[in-house]
Design a protein around this motif. Structure first.
Motif, mmCIF file in Angstrom:
data_model
loop_
_atom_site.group_PDB
_atom_site.id
_atom_site.type_symbol
_atom_site.label_atom_id
_atom_site.label_comp_id
_atom_site.label_asym_id
_atom_site.label_seq_id
_atom_site.Cartn_x
_atom_site.Cartn_y
_atom_site.Cartn_z
ATOM 1 N N GLU A 304 37.410 13.426 120.182
ATOM 2 C CA GLU A 304 38.691 14.029 120.548
ATOM 3 C C GLU A 304 39.851 13.066 120.297
ATOM 4 O O GLU A 304 40.964 13.490 119.979
ATOM 5 C CB GLU A 304 38.654 14.492 121.996
ATOM 6 N N TRP A 305 39.586 11.769 120.413
ATOM 7 C CA TRP A 305 40.651 10.813 120.124
ATOM 8 C C TRP A 305 41.035 10.846 118.649
ATOM 9 O O TRP A 305 42.212 10.750 118.310
ATOM 10 C CB TRP A 305 40.203 9.403 120.531
ATOM 11 N N LEU A 306 40.065 10.986 117.768
ATOM 12 C CA LEU A 306 40.370 11.070 116.336
ATOM 13 C C LEU A 306 41.239 12.283 116.016
ATOM 14 O O LEU A 306 42.004 12.281 115.053
ATOM 15 C CB LEU A 306 39.068 11.136 115.523
ATOM 16 N N LEU A 307 41.146 13.329 116.830
ATOM 17 C CA LEU A 307 41.950 14.529 116.642
ATOM 18 C C LEU A 307 43.313 14.441 117.319
ATOM 19 O O LEU A 307 44.182 15.277 117.073
ATOM 20 C CB LEU A 307 41.199 15.754 117.181
ATOM 21 N N SER A 308 43.487 13.447 118.188
ATOM 22 C CA SER A 308 44.742 13.299 118.914
ATOM 23 C C SER A 308 45.821 12.705 118.007
ATOM 24 O O SER A 308 45.547 12.212 116.915
ATOM 25 C CB SER A 308 44.534 12.392 120.129
ATOM 26 N N SER A 309 47.045 12.727 118.488
ATOM 27 C CA SER A 309 48.148 12.189 117.683
ATOM 28 C C SER A 309 47.963 10.694 117.435
ATOM 29 O O SER A 309 48.315 10.188 116.362
ATOM 30 C CB SER A 309 49.490 12.459 118.376
ATOM 31 N N GLU A 310 47.389 9.983 118.407
ATOM 32 C CA GLU A 310 47.169 8.547 118.230
ATOM 33 C C GLU A 310 46.066 8.283 117.210
ATOM 34 O O GLU A 310 46.172 7.375 116.387
ATOM 35 C CB GLU A 310 46.829 7.894 119.572
#
Length: 328
Positions: A304-310
């Protein structure tokens, strides 16, 4: 979905460490000598609310860091993600990334040998294979890649149409003079059938047309991306070779020195033409995990982090074309 506080913590780490990640000798302010347990945060004492529930914040350590696998072309991105999420230098996390290429990485995920993939698109056959095993996959695009065609820099041809490329690889066109070039025979390199770029070639370019068998010499089917690039650069010292690779290799990894990328249908491959969709041969890179991953598992947090803006900012920082950039 992962709690917003989890992604917020990772966002802070990424923002502070993103610039230093590419330098091998720079140390992150988040680097720790020993793993520490997850930290809990609570509302400040001067909050206007009477009480706020404490929210857990996820902390990656070497003990809980997910096992990553994927395509050769995405290994630098996996290293960068490990660099940011662990708060270590790129040099320190290199040993955490040992990719087994596109097809095998999907098999490894299904067999429980890794936890998350950062990967190119697999062939339909391997997806059918793991589905037959009863493995359920959760997969999402995280970046946009392009299949590009490269020739020796001395080749006078700068542009090919999709039809001309198809004619080359079906064996219908065999001499560069038929395409406005010199009167020399075309030597068309191919990849091995399980390579990610070969999957893209057959999906995006050939459109169910059967590719001609490569020349009998064993080096004509390049087994690795680096071997293909080297072979095209050095073949007979002439300008008659052509091959294909992904844009990341040809441009960002500077493997195409001594070569040139061709325009396709009049469009040159670049970050801009890939992001806005003008370049014709585009396909995503993906993150993939088991559909049964727990909501708070390290693999799902990374996914999910890879999909986040960051996460998308890191992807763009590393020279890939992020999905966010492609949608603009």
């Amino acid at each position: 979905m992962i709690k917003k506080s989890t992604l917020l913590c990772l966002a802070m780490a990424a923002a502070l460490f993103l610039t230093s990640c590419r330098g091998e000798k720079l140390v992150s302010p988040f680097a720790k000598k020993e793993p520490e347990p997850p930290v809990e945060t609570s509302a400040p004492q001067n909050t206007p609310q009477d009480t706020l529930q404490e929210l857990p914040v996820f902390a990656f350590t070497r003990d809980n860091f997910p096992r990553i696998d994927g395509s050769t072309s995405t290994a630098p991105l996996a290293q960068a993600a490990a660099c940011v999420l662990l708060g270590e230098t790129r040099e320190a996390v290199t040993g955490l990334v040992a990719f087994n290429k596109t097809t095998q990485s999907f098999r490894n995920l299904a067999d429980g040998l890794c936890d998350i993939l950062i990967v190119a698109e697999p062939s339909p056959e391997v997806l059918a294979e793991i589905k037959k095993q009863g493995f359920e996959i959760e997969i999402a695009p995280i970046a946009t890649e392009a299949l590009v065609f490269v020739v020796n820099a001395s080749n006078p041809v700068d542009n090919l149409t999709t039809k001309q490329i198809q004619d080359i690889y079906t064996g219908k066109v065999t001499n560069w003079s038929q395409l406005g070039g010199d009167d020399v025979e075309i030597t068309a390199f191919q990849r091995n059938e399980e390579a990610g770029s070969q999957v893209l070639m057959e999906k995006l370019v050939m459109e169910n047309l059967r590719m001609a068998a490569p020349p009998e010499q064993t080096f004509m089917v390049a087994m690795g991306m680096g071997e293909l690039i080297t072979a095209i650069k050095s073949f007979d010292g002439s300008a008659n070779a052509i091959g294909y690779t992904v844009y990341y290799y040809a441009e960002d990894m500077r493997m195409a020195e001594g070569l040139k990328m061709l325009c396709v249908d009049g469009v040159y491959p670049s970050v801009e033409t890939i992001a806005d969709g003008r370049y014709p041969f585009l396909n995503p890179y993906y993150a993939a995990i088991s559909a049964k991953e727990a909501q708070d598992s390290p693999a799902r947090v990374m996914y999910e982090w890879l999909l986040s803006s960051e996460g998308q900012a890191l992807i763009a920082h590393e020279g890939y074309v992020s999905i966010k950039g492609a949608s603009q």
